[in-house]
Design a protein around this motif. Structure first.
Motif, PDB file in Angstrom:
ATOM      1  N   LEU A  25       0.824  -1.207   0.000  1.00  0.00           N
ATOM      2  CA  LEU A  25       0.000   0.000   0.000  1.00  0.00           C
ATOM      3  C   LEU A  25       0.858   1.257   0.000  1.00  0.00           C
ATOM      4  O   LEU A  25       0.556   2.223  -0.713  1.00  0.00           O
ATOM      5  N   LEU A  26       1.932   1.257   0.782  1.00  0.00           N
ATOM      6  CA  LEU A  26       2.831   2.412   0.811  1.00  0.00           C
ATOM      7  C   LEU A  26       3.504   2.627  -0.539  1.00  0.00           C
ATOM      8  O   LEU A  26       3.607   3.763  -1.022  1.00  0.00           O
ATOM      9  N   LEU A  27       3.956   1.546  -1.160  1.00  0.00           N
ATOM     10  CA  LEU A  27       4.591   1.670  -2.475  1.00  0.00           C
ATOM     11  C   LEU A  27       3.616   2.215  -3.516  1.00  0.00           C
ATOM     12  O   LEU A  27       3.963   3.099  -4.309  1.00  0.00           O
ATOM     13  N   ILE A  28       2.398   1.698  -3.507  1.00  0.00           N
ATOM     14  CA  ILE A  28       1.382   2.173  -4.446  1.00  0.00           C
ATOM     15  C   ILE A  28       1.079   3.642  -4.190  1.00  0.00           C
ATOM     16  O   ILE A  28       1.005   4.449  -5.129  1.00  0.00           O
ATOM     17  N   SER A  29       0.927   3.998  -2.938  1.00  0.00           N
ATOM     18  CA  SER A  29       0.638   5.385  -2.581  1.00  0.00           C
ATOM     19  C   SER A  29       1.746   6.314  -3.066  1.00  0.00           C
ATOM     20  O   SER A  29       1.472   7.369  -3.651  1.00  0.00           O
ATOM     21  N   GLU A  30       2.988   5.940  -2.833  1.00  0.00           N
ATOM     22  CA  GLU A  30       4.112   6.772  -3.267  1.00  0.00           C
ATOM     23  C   GLU A  30       4.133   6.938  -4.779  1.00  0.00           C
ATOM     24  O   GLU A  30       4.371   8.032  -5.292  1.00  0.00           O
ATOM     25  N   ARG A  31       3.846   5.848  -5.505  1.00  0.00           N
ATOM     26  CA  ARG A  31       3.870   5.922  -6.971  1.00  0.00           C
ATOM     27  C   ARG A  31       2.700   6.728  -7.509  1.00  0.00           C
ATOM     28  O   ARG A  31       2.850   7.477  -8.479  1.00  0.00           O
ATOM     29  N   LEU A  32       1.531   6.595  -6.902  1.00  0.00           N
ATOM     30  CA  LEU A  32       0.380   7.401  -7.315  1.00  0.00           C
ATOM     31  C   LEU A  32       0.650   8.884  -7.047  1.00  0.00           C
ATOM     32  O   LEU A  32       0.336   9.735  -7.881  1.00  0.00           O
ATOM     33  N   GLN A  33       1.236   9.165  -5.909  1.00  0.00           N
ATOM     34  CA  GLN A  33       1.586  10.546  -5.558  1.00  0.00           C
ATOM     35  C   GLN A  33       2.576  11.111  -6.575  1.00  0.00           C
ATOM     36  O   GLN A  33       2.416  12.230  -7.050  1.00  0.00           O
TER      37      GLN A  33
END
Length: 165
Positions: A25-33
């Motif tokens: 979830l953190l990796l996805i969030s960082e990439r979406l950001q």
């Protein structure tokens, strides 16, 4: 990633397997950001400013109070002052006393702000659609349900700890 988490779990057996889900979830969030920031950078706008514009754009009459926008965007009150100052300076929103209650501050998206949102959102849609390529409607619905459940649990955890929502 899985290898690293497995190594940590071998060294500290009480680490739950769910730590892997949090990492994803953190990796996805960082990439979406990063994706969003990349789209906004040429316009000298950041994610918080864009979320504020979207919040106002989505409201009837394009108007809301800073507190309501903070709730909608998960942006803190202190940051909202800085963000609204920047958006006012760029002519994308106005900010002033409410006509009904002069003690209340109201923010409103300007015609220039509306045009900006109407220009930006369609340009973001093709890449957004690619993110969910291959997901069935059922999978999208299930993911939506599970993420909302996770968000609720996180809110409960914050509330129990006395942290702000």
């Amino acid at each position: 990633m899985d290898e690293g988490i497995a190594g940590v779990r071998r060294a500290i057996p009480e680490v739950p397997a769910d730590v892997g889900l949090c990492r994803i979830l953190l990796l996805i969030s960082e990439r979406l950001q990063a994706e969003l920031e990349h789209k906004l950078r040429p316009h000298k706008l950041n994610d918080s400013e864009f979320r504020t514009l979207i919040a106002l754009f989505s409201r009837p009459g394009g108007t809301s109070t800073p507190g309501e926008v903070c709730l909608f965007t998960s942006i803190g009150v202190t940051n909202m002052t800085r963000i609204s100052n920047a958006l006012v300076k760029r002519g994308l929103i106005t900010r002033g006393p409410s006509a009904e209650d002069r003690r209340r501050v109201v923010m409103q998206i300007t015609p220039a702000g509306k045009r900006f949102v109407q220009k930006m959102l369609p340009s973001m849609l093709p890449r957004l659609k690619l993110l969910f390529d291959g997901f069935s409607n059922t999978e999208r619905s299930t993911l939506n349900h599970l993420l909302r459940k996770l968000a609720h649990n996180l809110s409960q955890l914050e509330h129990a700890a006395g942290d702000p929502p």
